[in-house]
Design an enzyme around this catalytic site. Structure first.
Site, short mmCIF file in Angstrom:
data_model
loop_
_atom_site.label_atom_id
_atom_site.label_comp_id
_atom_site.label_asym_id
_atom_site.label_seq_id
_atom_site.Cartn_x
_atom_site.Cartn_y
_atom_site.Cartn_z
N GLN A 269 62.61 84.64 -54.76
CA GLN A 269 61.24 84.87 -54.32
C GLN A 269 60.26 83.92 -54.98
O GLN A 269 59.27 83.52 -54.38
CB GLN A 269 60.84 86.33 -54.57
CG GLN A 269 61.60 87.32 -53.71
CD GLN A 269 61.55 87.00 -52.23
OE1 GLN A 269 60.50 87.04 -51.62
NE2 GLN A 269 62.70 86.66 -51.64
N HIS A 272 59.27 80.70 -53.09
CA HIS A 272 58.28 80.66 -52.02
C HIS A 272 57.02 79.90 -52.39
O HIS A 272 56.47 79.15 -51.60
CB HIS A 272 57.87 82.08 -51.63
CG HIS A 272 58.76 82.71 -50.61
ND1 HIS A 272 58.69 82.41 -49.28
CD2 HIS A 272 59.74 83.64 -50.73
CE1 HIS A 272 59.58 83.13 -48.61
NE2 HIS A 272 60.24 83.88 -49.46
N GLU A 338 56.22 94.59 -52.62
CA GLU A 338 56.57 94.19 -51.25
C GLU A 338 58.07 94.39 -51.05
O GLU A 338 58.51 95.01 -50.08
CB GLU A 338 56.19 92.73 -51.04
CG GLU A 338 56.59 92.18 -49.68
CD GLU A 338 56.39 90.68 -49.59
OE1 GLU A 338 56.39 90.16 -48.45
OE2 GLU A 338 56.26 90.00 -50.63
N HIS A 339 58.86 93.83 -51.96
CA HIS A 339 60.32 94.00 -51.94
C HIS A 339 60.73 94.66 -53.26
O HIS A 339 60.38 94.16 -54.33
CB HIS A 339 61.05 92.65 -51.88
CG HIS A 339 60.57 91.72 -50.81
ND1 HIS A 339 59.65 90.72 -51.05
CD2 HIS A 339 60.89 91.64 -49.50
CE1 HIS A 339 59.43 90.05 -49.93
NE2 HIS A 339 60.15 90.59 -48.96
N ASP A 372 65.24 88.98 -45.66
CA ASP A 372 64.42 87.88 -45.16
C ASP A 372 64.94 87.34 -43.84
O ASP A 372 64.17 86.80 -43.02
CB ASP A 372 64.38 86.73 -46.18
CG ASP A 372 63.46 87.02 -47.35
OD1 ASP A 372 62.59 87.90 -47.22
OD2 ASP A 372 63.62 86.37 -48.41
N HIS A 431 26.13 119.73 -26.54
CA HIS A 431 27.59 119.71 -26.50
C HIS A 431 28.11 121.03 -25.94
O HIS A 431 29.02 121.06 -25.10
CB HIS A 431 28.17 119.49 -27.91
CG HIS A 431 28.13 118.08 -28.39
ND1 HIS A 431 26.97 117.37 -28.51
CD2 HIS A 431 29.12 117.24 -28.78
CE1 HIS A 431 27.22 116.16 -28.96
NE2 HIS A 431 28.55 116.06 -29.12
#
Length: 466
Positions: A269, A272, A338-339, A372, A431
């Site tokens: 990761q 990235h 996230e992961h 992924d 109403h």
């Protein structure tokens, strides 16, 4: 290698918010980025295609004669696809489609009272703009992760944008074009970054008035902070999936974990982006030491060593030491990765205790990189702790629940008094009258004429105009 945060025996002392503030995070100032991209967005909203062309030339070094990629280029990308890579793409498409087909939602009819029903229908968004990044990493996989759920949801019109690449003759990356072709996507634009988001939100017309890109109803797909800022700028005008930040991985590991596996996954990761986050949560100092040693050995040898080393040394990465797996789960919930990988004894049992994560990868043979590409799960996931309240991209992202309310006369009459009472309590008597009027005796006259029976106060004298 990784900086250490020692919370051993202290996790229970912190309330949830305080514990979250101790987590390693990269600074992510979307508002600051928005100040840079707002003028570009405004220019595209005002001038359309000419503004898009100028921005693409300024940032990507490509002059576009047309924003849209020719159909022949997509066809050629598929035809020239390496057979091994084609097999990988098709495996991913097949598995993602299988996993997401299960997310279809049926129409549900509920009778809430005799003669009164509520029908929940799930309707797809009409037109969607998908974004596939093309910066440090060109993510053809993101095309699959966005397009397949949209197709399963029944979205009628799908457009794809990805940055123009000088190395590919001003077209998007060949892999992105090939995946688009395999998925049957023929509306593809060689536009990236905030310009793509603005183009989708406002549409794009040429100076002669010809439409090059119709505006969309929703924009999805990951991108850098400037893409995120652009999505924030147009949110409301269109729907968006999320404000995604830089990728992140957290690993809960105990003494049974293999430090080689853990280190390899943290590096994967970090590859990235220099701002990517790699976090280890462990109750074993021995494992933490072994992972550090493995990171020091492996990271310098990687193709993107500088990027990886920067990410691992950043404030967004680190090792969090805890006393036991109970504390590890509490820390993981506070971090809301996230992961999240679970590399422990009884990994599945531990995973089922976690509440906050974009996706959870169980055991030694479910690495994040599987997700992924070819697990079948979606890799467009909430970042920056947003997994506490948000889910990843799915078929549901592209669906809108719509209620159909169907009451008979008797069913409405049965609840009319309750509606009137509720409306009067909120000082909204009309109403209530909208209900009671349906049951009024038609022989009974409406009230007195305002003109004939009510006194009228004289107002101030009217000035004559010159």
């Amino acid at each position: 290698m990784l900086r250490r945060i020692d919370l051993s025996g202290e996790v229970a002392d912190y309330p949830a918010r305080a514990l979250r503030e101790l987590m390693p995070r990269a600074p992510f100032d979307v508002n600051e980025a928005l100040r840079s991209v707002q003028p570009l967005i405004d220019d595209i909203a005002r001038r359309g295609t000419p503004a898009v062309v100028e921005i693409v030339e300024r940032f990507d070094g490509v002059h576009l004669e047309h924003l849209r990629v020719p159909a022949t280029a997509i066809k050629t990308a598929v035809e020239e696809l390496d057979p091994e890579l084609r097999r990988a793409y098709e495996t991913s498409i097949r598995r993602v489609r299988a996993a997401h087909e299960a997310q279809r939602l049926p129409e549900v009819v509920t009778e809430v009272a005799p003669g009164g029903t509520i029908t929940e229908r799930y309707l797809p968004v009409g037109r969607v703009g998908l974004y596939a990044p093309g910066g440090l990493a060109v993510l053809a996989s993101s095309v699959i992760m966005n397009a397949v759920p949209a197709q399963i949801a029944g979205v009628g019109s799908i457009a794809l944008a990805s940055p123009a690449q000088k190395t590919n003759g001003g077209l998007p990356d060949q892999g992105i074009l090939a995946v688009a072709g395999l998925l049957g996507l023929d509306e593809v634009y060689a536009v990236g970054g905030p310009a793509a988001i603005a183009m989708f939100a406002y549409g794009a017309r040429r100076e002669d008035g010809a439409v090059e890109c119709e505006a969309v109803d929703m924009i999805t797909g990951p991108g850098n902070i400037y893409v995120t800022a652009a999505k924030r700028a147009v949110r409301g005008l269109v729907g968006i999936d999320a404000e995604a930040g830089t990728t992140e991985i957290a690993v809960i590991a105990d003494a049974t974990a293999d430090p080689v596996h853990v280190a390899a996954d943290l590096i994967s990761q970090a590859e990235h982006d220099p701002a990517a986050a790699s976090v280890l949560i462990t109750d074993s100092r021995e494992l933490a030491d072994a992972v550090d040693a493995e990171l020091a050995r492996r990271a310098p040898e990687a193709r993107h060593a500088q990027r990886i080393l920067t990410a691992l040394a950043g404030e967004q990465s680190g090792t969090i030491l805890v006393d036991d797996i109970d504390e590890a789960v509490a820390v993981a919930d506070a971090y809301a990765a996230e992961h999240l990988e679970i590399q422990t004894a009884d990994a599945r049992e531990v995973a089922l205790r976690v509440r906050n994560a974009g996706a959870i990868f169980i055991g030694a043979y479910s690495p994040v990189s599987l997700g992924d590409y070819c697990a079948g799960s979606n890799h467009v996931l909430p970042t920056g702790g947003c997994a506490r309240h948000s889910a990843g991209l799915s078929v549901h992202t592209f669906l809108r629940g719509v209620h159909l309310i169907d009451y008979s006369r008797d069913a409405l009459e049965a609840v009319a008094d309750d509606v009137v009472a509720f409306a009067n309590s909120e000082d909204l008597p009309s109403h209530g009258e909208a209900v009671s009027a349906r049951f009024a005796d038609p022989a009974v006259k409406a009230g007195p004429s305002l003109k004939a029976d009510l006194p009228v106060k004289a107002g101030p004298p009217v000035k004559e105009l010159p």
